[in-house]
Design a protein around this motif. Structure first.
Motif, short mmCIF file in Angstrom:
data_model
loop_
_atom_site.label_atom_id
_atom_site.label_comp_id
_atom_site.label_asym_id
_atom_site.label_seq_id
_atom_site.Cartn_x
_atom_site.Cartn_y
_atom_site.Cartn_z
N LYS A 37 37.99 40.35 48.86
CA LYS A 37 37.03 41.41 48.53
C LYS A 37 35.61 40.88 48.32
O LYS A 37 34.65 41.60 48.46
N ASP A 38 35.47 39.60 47.97
CA ASP A 38 34.14 39.07 47.68
C ASP A 38 33.49 38.38 48.87
O ASP A 38 32.46 37.73 48.73
N GLN A 78 31.14 37.75 51.95
CA GLN A 78 29.76 38.20 52.14
C GLN A 78 29.67 39.18 53.32
O GLN A 78 30.28 38.97 54.37
N GLU A 101 30.96 44.65 52.91
CA GLU A 101 30.87 44.15 51.54
C GLU A 101 31.75 44.95 50.59
O GLU A 101 31.80 46.18 50.67
N ASN A 102 32.45 44.25 49.70
CA ASN A 102 33.27 44.84 48.65
C ASN A 102 34.44 45.69 49.15
O ASN A 102 35.02 46.45 48.39
N ASN A 103 34.76 45.61 50.43
CA ASN A 103 35.90 46.37 50.95
C ASN A 103 36.99 45.47 51.49
O ASN A 103 38.07 45.94 51.81
N GLY A 104 36.71 44.17 51.62
CA GLY A 104 37.74 43.22 51.98
C GLY A 104 38.26 43.29 53.40
O GLY A 104 39.43 43.03 53.64
N ASP A 133 33.58 55.25 50.63
CA ASP A 133 35.04 55.24 50.53
C ASP A 133 35.52 56.66 50.29
O ASP A 133 35.00 57.35 49.43
#
Length: 138
Positions: free
Chosen positions: A20-21, A23, A63-66, A135
């Protein structure tokens, strides 16, 4: 400009689950080249205008969605009564011709993430800059 559009072709579409983190990155390109029709039904129609293949290769980490998506989508168009080069078309025409392909990437991404993540992730690519994401929990 008046055009004759042929079906959009998904040459490849790849989805990878990531941390998830990871870049965020965005590499969505649009290229256009002159082609000759290879369908016998279209032979002789070059007199009506040039044929071009629009290609959109992409490689995007959201980003942030993995996840990461990559691939290539293309389409052939005939620009009626135009006999110049692809590079001589106005940028707004290229954007207008390529937008449906970019929307295909957005739609495929939503559909795949709906299944893979149990929630669809909507991308909204702009002509320049980072994609906006939303989302939609199901």
């Amino acid at each position: 400009m008046e055009t004759k559009k042929f079906p959009i072709i998904v040459n490849s579409f790849h989805y990878d689950l990531l941390q998830k983190d990871d870049q965020a990155s965005q590499d969505v390109q649009v290229a256009m080249r002159t082609v000759q029709p290879n369908d016998d039904r279209l032979k002789g129609t070059e007199k009506d205008g040039n044929f071009f293949e629009i290609m959109v290769p992409f490689d995007v980490t959201v980003e942030n969605n993995g996840f990461r998506i990559s691939g290539s989508i293309s389409r052939v168009v005939q620009v009626l009564n135009y006999f110049g080069e692809a590079s001589d078309l106005p940028p707004e025409e290229l954007e207008k011709l390529s937008r449906p392909l970019v929307e295909y990437i957005e739609t495929l991404t939503y559909q795949v993430t709906s299944v893979a993540l149990n929630e669809g992730v909507s991308l909204n690519f702009q002509a320049s800059g980072e994609p906006e994401t939303k989302d939609d929990a199901k």
